[in-house]
Design a protein around this motif. Sequence first.
Motif, PDB file in Angstrom:
ATOM      1  N   ASP A  42       0.754  -1.229   0.085  1.00 22.20           N
ATOM      2  CA  ASP A  42      -0.058   0.100  -0.088  1.00 22.20           C
ATOM      3  C   ASP A  42       1.158   1.318  -0.051  1.00 22.20           C
ATOM      4  N   LEU A  43       0.220   2.473  -0.241  1.00 17.66           N
ATOM      5  CA  LEU A  43       0.920   3.688  -0.260  1.00 17.66           C
ATOM      6  C   LEU A  43       1.937   3.935   1.094  1.00 17.66           C
ATOM      7  N   ASP A  44       1.224   3.579   1.962  1.00 15.43           N
ATOM      8  CA  ASP A  44       1.984   4.009   3.496  1.00 15.43           C
ATOM      9  C   ASP A  44       3.232   3.047   3.438  1.00 15.43           C
ATOM     10  N   LYS A  45       3.222   1.788   3.109  1.00 18.90           N
ATOM     11  CA  LYS A  45       4.531   0.933   3.380  1.00 18.90           C
ATOM     12  C   LYS A  45       5.389   1.250   2.257  1.00 18.90           C
ATOM     13  N   ASP A  47       5.891   4.217   1.153  1.00 21.09           N
ATOM     14  CA  ASP A  47       6.521   5.770   1.483  1.00 21.09           C
ATOM     15  C   ASP A  47       7.490   5.154   2.520  1.00 21.09           C
ATOM     16  N   ALA A  48       7.228   4.148   3.381  1.00 16.05           N
ATOM     17  CA  ALA A  48       8.429   3.793   4.445  1.00 16.05           C
ATOM     18  C   ALA A  48       9.326   2.980   3.903  1.00 16.05           C
ATOM     19  N   ASP A  51      11.651   5.622   2.323  1.00 11.27           N
ATOM     20  CA  ASP A  51      12.440   6.610   3.455  1.00 11.27           C
ATOM     21  C   ASP A  51      13.626   6.011   3.747  1.00 11.27           C
ATOM     22  N   ASN A  84       5.306   7.234  -5.235  1.00 12.76           N
ATOM     23  CA  ASN A  84       3.806   6.978  -5.617  1.00 12.76           C
ATOM     24  C   ASN A  84       3.494   8.182  -6.258  1.00 12.76           C
TER      25      ASN A  84
END
Length: 84
Positions: A42-45, A47-48, A51, A84
Amino acid sequence: MKIKLNKEQYEYLANNVLANDKTLLGEENIENQDENYIINVDLDKADAIRDKCLDNQDISGFDKNYNITKKGKILEELVDLFYN
C-alpha cells in the motif's frame, strides 16, 4: 500498488535495507516471476520503504568524494520505484 523489481534490486532491498524490518515486505505480498519480483504494497508501506532507502543512501550511497556508489545506484533505483 504493484512494484516490479529485478533480482539484484529485490535482494538488496530484502537483505540490506529491510534486513531488520521484514514487516514492511511481508512474504505474502511477493511474487517471484523468473528473474523479477512483483511486490504488492500500500502507499504507506511504499513511503516507508522509500524513506528507508533514502536513509541508507545517505549512509552508504556515496564515496568520500560524494560520487554515487554501486549501492547508491541500486538505492536510487529503489527510491524511484517506490515513489507514488
